[in-house]
Design an enzyme around this catalytic site. Structure first.
Site, mmCIF file in Angstrom:
data_model
loop_
_atom_site.group_PDB
_atom_site.id
_atom_site.type_symbol
_atom_site.label_atom_id
_atom_site.label_comp_id
_atom_site.label_asym_id
_atom_site.label_seq_id
_atom_site.Cartn_x
_atom_site.Cartn_y
_atom_site.Cartn_z
ATOM 1 N N ASN A 7 0.858 -1.286 0.025
ATOM 2 C CA ASN A 7 0.004 -0.325 -0.091
ATOM 3 C C ASN A 7 1.069 1.121 -0.001
ATOM 4 O O ASN A 7 1.630 1.521 0.897
ATOM 5 C CB ASN A 7 -0.915 -0.044 1.363
ATOM 6 C CG ASN A 7 -1.897 1.231 1.327
ATOM 7 O OD1 ASN A 7 -1.525 2.117 1.273
ATOM 8 N ND2 ASN A 7 -2.968 1.041 1.731
ATOM 9 N N HIS A 10 0.899 6.264 1.431
ATOM 10 C CA HIS A 10 1.729 7.313 2.539
ATOM 11 C C HIS A 10 2.848 8.006 1.620
ATOM 12 O O HIS A 10 3.437 8.816 2.087
ATOM 13 C CB HIS A 10 2.279 6.539 3.738
ATOM 14 C CG HIS A 10 1.333 6.282 4.564
ATOM 15 N ND1 HIS A 10 0.366 7.345 5.042
ATOM 16 C CD2 HIS A 10 0.758 5.159 5.306
ATOM 17 C CE1 HIS A 10 -0.757 6.744 5.736
ATOM 18 N NE2 HIS A 10 -0.591 5.560 5.697
ATOM 19 N N ARG A 18 2.895 19.180 0.930
ATOM 20 C CA ARG A 18 3.399 20.209 0.336
ATOM 21 C C ARG A 18 2.463 20.685 -1.034
ATOM 22 O O ARG A 18 2.783 21.599 -1.840
ATOM 23 C CB ARG A 18 5.000 20.122 -0.175
ATOM 24 C CG ARG A 18 5.594 20.312 1.018
ATOM 25 C CD ARG A 18 5.736 21.560 1.564
ATOM 26 N NE ARG A 18 6.241 21.862 3.179
ATOM 27 C CZ ARG A 18 7.614 22.118 3.161
ATOM 28 N NH1 ARG A 18 8.410 22.625 1.932
ATOM 29 N NH2 ARG A 18 8.138 22.039 4.450
ATOM 30 N N HIS A 43 -5.538 3.426 -1.574
ATOM 31 C CA HIS A 43 -6.988 3.683 -0.970
ATOM 32 C C HIS A 43 -7.317 5.423 -1.461
ATOM 33 O O HIS A 43 -6.742 6.300 -0.954
ATOM 34 C CB HIS A 43 -6.844 3.735 0.825
ATOM 35 C CG HIS A 43 -8.031 3.864 1.351
ATOM 36 N ND1 HIS A 43 -8.434 3.762 2.701
ATOM 37 C CD2 HIS A 43 -9.376 4.270 0.833
ATOM 38 C CE1 HIS A 43 -9.610 4.014 3.041
ATOM 39 N NE2 HIS A 43 -10.204 4.358 1.979
ATOM 40 N N ARG A 45 -9.443 7.865 -0.834
ATOM 41 C CA ARG A 45 -10.355 8.080 0.138
ATOM 42 C C ARG A 45 -11.346 9.394 -0.452
ATOM 43 O O ARG A 45 -11.043 10.094 -1.227
ATOM 44 C CB ARG A 45 -9.627 8.747 1.431
ATOM 45 C CG ARG A 45 -8.919 7.672 2.218
ATOM 46 C CD ARG A 45 -8.425 8.234 3.634
ATOM 47 N NE ARG A 45 -9.396 8.522 4.374
ATOM 48 C CZ ARG A 45 -9.659 7.471 5.311
ATOM 49 N NH1 ARG A 45 -8.904 6.515 5.583
ATOM 50 N NH2 ARG A 45 -10.782 7.786 6.154
ATOM 51 N N ARG A 49 -7.195 12.544 0.901
ATOM 52 C CA ARG A 49 -6.235 13.179 1.730
ATOM 53 C C ARG A 49 -4.862 12.859 1.529
ATOM 54 O O ARG A 49 -3.886 13.467 1.448
ATOM 55 C CB ARG A 49 -6.341 12.699 3.152
ATOM 56 C CG ARG A 49 -6.156 11.351 3.678
ATOM 57 C CD ARG A 49 -6.143 11.160 5.027
ATOM 58 N NE ARG A 49 -7.547 11.313 5.648
ATOM 59 C CZ ARG A 49 -8.062 10.810 6.842
ATOM 60 N NH1 ARG A 49 -7.185 9.809 7.246
ATOM 61 N NH2 ARG A 49 -9.243 10.948 7.144
ATOM 62 N N HIS A 50 -4.635 11.548 0.683
ATOM 63 C CA HIS A 50 -3.385 11.354 0.105
ATOM 64 C C HIS A 50 -3.624 10.817 -1.470
ATOM 65 O O HIS A 50 -3.186 11.656 -2.432
ATOM 66 C CB HIS A 50 -2.729 10.365 0.789
ATOM 67 C CG HIS A 50 -3.660 9.202 1.502
ATOM 68 N ND1 HIS A 50 -4.628 8.488 0.533
ATOM 69 C CD2 HIS A 50 -3.727 8.578 2.687
ATOM 70 C CE1 HIS A 50 -5.116 7.375 1.350
ATOM 71 N NE2 HIS A 50 -4.704 7.858 2.727
ATOM 72 N N GLU A 70 -8.633 0.266 -2.651
ATOM 73 C CA GLU A 70 -9.336 0.193 -1.515
ATOM 74 C C GLU A 70 -10.637 1.462 -1.469
ATOM 75 O O GLU A 70 -9.966 2.656 -2.093
ATOM 76 C CB GLU A 70 -8.761 0.365 -0.369
ATOM 77 C CG GLU A 70 -7.870 -0.660 -0.001
ATOM 78 C CD GLU A 70 -6.980 -0.378 1.201
ATOM 79 O OE1 GLU A 70 -6.906 0.590 1.851
ATOM 80 O OE2 GLU A 70 -6.035 -1.348 1.379
ATOM 81 N N THR A 101 -8.142 3.437 8.464
ATOM 82 C CA THR A 101 -9.453 2.636 8.741
ATOM 83 C C THR A 101 -9.633 2.201 10.080
ATOM 84 O O THR A 101 -8.697 1.402 10.356
ATOM 85 C CB THR A 101 -9.542 1.658 7.425
ATOM 86 O OG1 THR A 101 -9.093 2.133 6.348
ATOM 87 C CG2 THR A 101 -11.034 1.032 7.268
ATOM 88 N N GLU A 151 -10.730 -9.465 3.209
ATOM 89 C CA GLU A 151 -9.497 -8.961 3.631
ATOM 90 C C GLU A 151 -9.791 -8.968 5.249
ATOM 91 O O GLU A 151 -10.692 -8.119 5.662
ATOM 92 C CB GLU A 151 -9.097 -7.858 3.151
ATOM 93 C CG GLU A 151 -7.851 -7.260 3.901
ATOM 94 C CD GLU A 151 -6.934 -6.217 3.229
ATOM 95 O OE1 GLU A 151 -7.020 -6.030 1.745
ATOM 96 O OE2 GLU A 151 -6.390 -5.398 3.914
ATOM 97 N N HIS A 191 -3.612 -4.413 7.627
ATOM 98 C CA HIS A 191 -3.804 -3.217 8.538
ATOM 99 C C HIS A 191 -2.926 -3.565 9.748
ATOM 100 O O HIS A 191 -3.037 -4.638 10.690
ATOM 101 C CB HIS A 191 -5.127 -3.149 9.137
ATOM 102 C CG HIS A 191 -5.307 -1.776 9.387
ATOM 103 N ND1 HIS A 191 -4.860 -0.944 10.318
ATOM 104 C CD2 HIS A 191 -6.005 -0.771 8.605
ATOM 105 C CE1 HIS A 191 -5.268 0.214 10.297
ATOM 106 N NE2 HIS A 191 -5.938 0.608 9.244
ATOM 107 N N GLY A 192 -1.842 -2.554 9.782
ATOM 108 C CA GLY A 192 -1.100 -2.791 11.148
ATOM 109 C C GLY A 192 0.144 -3.666 10.979
ATOM 110 O O GLY A 192 0.765 -3.833 11.992
#
Ligand code: PXP
Length: 237
Positions: A7, A10, A18, A43, A45, A49-50, A70, A101, A151, A191-192
């Site tokens: 994923n 990030h 920026r 993902h 969203r 946001r990313h 996602e 999430t 998942e 996740h995590g």
């Protein structure tokens, strides 16, 4: 062999800090592909946001390994997926205020609605996965709704890793995984997950793909994306 989906959200998080043009998630996707990952996950969203729409479209066009998109199960996102045509869509719950999430999708309360959305995606040749907590009712609901795959949400397992609750959380994941496999659903998890907690999940019977993002992108700051991906692949195979 368990597959690794990386994923790269990030990478886009850093770019959006920026609002510029780099680091480019497409470049990250290509690097992850060269390092031997078997899939790319992004993902999109609702608050963008990313990852942005154009990232999904360019990554879909330029990479050879499957793209797993996602997204929330909203009409607008379904329309976008039908346009972008990723190989796989993973439907996730989404709240605007959350950092990431927070829980699995509640399938049981909305099987008929999800069935229609899943069917529209599948008709376009997109495999559909549902992001669910390790709960047998949700696994059965996913099967009833016509998903190809579940998942399992490993967030709680990751949170309690190293504590006395670790074994019971792993058992929940294993029981949910067995039920998914019994029903003929492909089994993914994510996740995590990180370099320390990943092995017991990778070792679960029937595990197909682990989707891992934050820990790989964080490690890449120190060793580079290529090595960060190779190290994770070596741990899960
Ligand atoms: N799978 C799903 C469905 C997710 O929502 C996320 C986070 O976007 C991941 C996997 C990856 O989680 P992490 O970034 O914690 O590895």
């Amino acid at each position: 062999m368990v597959k690794l989906g990386v994923n790269i959200d990030h990478v886009a998080t850093v770019r959006q800090a920026r609002l510029g043009s780099f680091p480019d998630p497409l470049q990250a996707a290509l690097a992850v592909q060269s390092a031997g990952a078997q899939g790319i996950t992004v993902h999109l969203r609702e608050d963008r946001r990313h990852i942005q729409d154009h990232d999904v479209l360019s990554i879909r066009k330029k990479i050879k390994i499957p793209l797993n998109l996602e997204m929330a199960a909203t009409p607008a996102m379904i329309r976008f997926a039908l346009r972008a045509r990723p190989q796989e869509v993973c439907l996730v719950p989404e709240k605007r205020q959350e950092l990431t999430t927070e829980g699995g999708l509640d399938i049981v309360s909305r099987v008929p609605d999800l069935r229609k959305k899943i069917s529209a995606l599948k008709k376009s040749g997109i495999r559909v996965s549902l992001f669910v907590d390790p709960d047998l009712k949700q696994i059965r609901g996913s099967h009833d709704a016509g998903a190809d795959c579940v998942e399992l949400h490993t967030g709680r397992y990751a949170e309690v890793f190293g504590s006395r609750h670790q074994a019971s959380e792993l058992r929940k994941l294993e029981a949910a995984g067995r039920e998914a496999v019994r029903l003929g659903l492909a089994l993914n998890a994510g996740h995590g997950l990180d370099y320390v907690n990943v092995r017991p999940v990778a070792g679960m019977d029937g595990m197909h793909t682990l989707n891992i993002g934050f820990s790989i992108v964080a490690r890449a700051l120190f060793v580079g994306l290529d090595q960060a991906v190779r190290e994770m692949k070596a741990l899960i195979k």
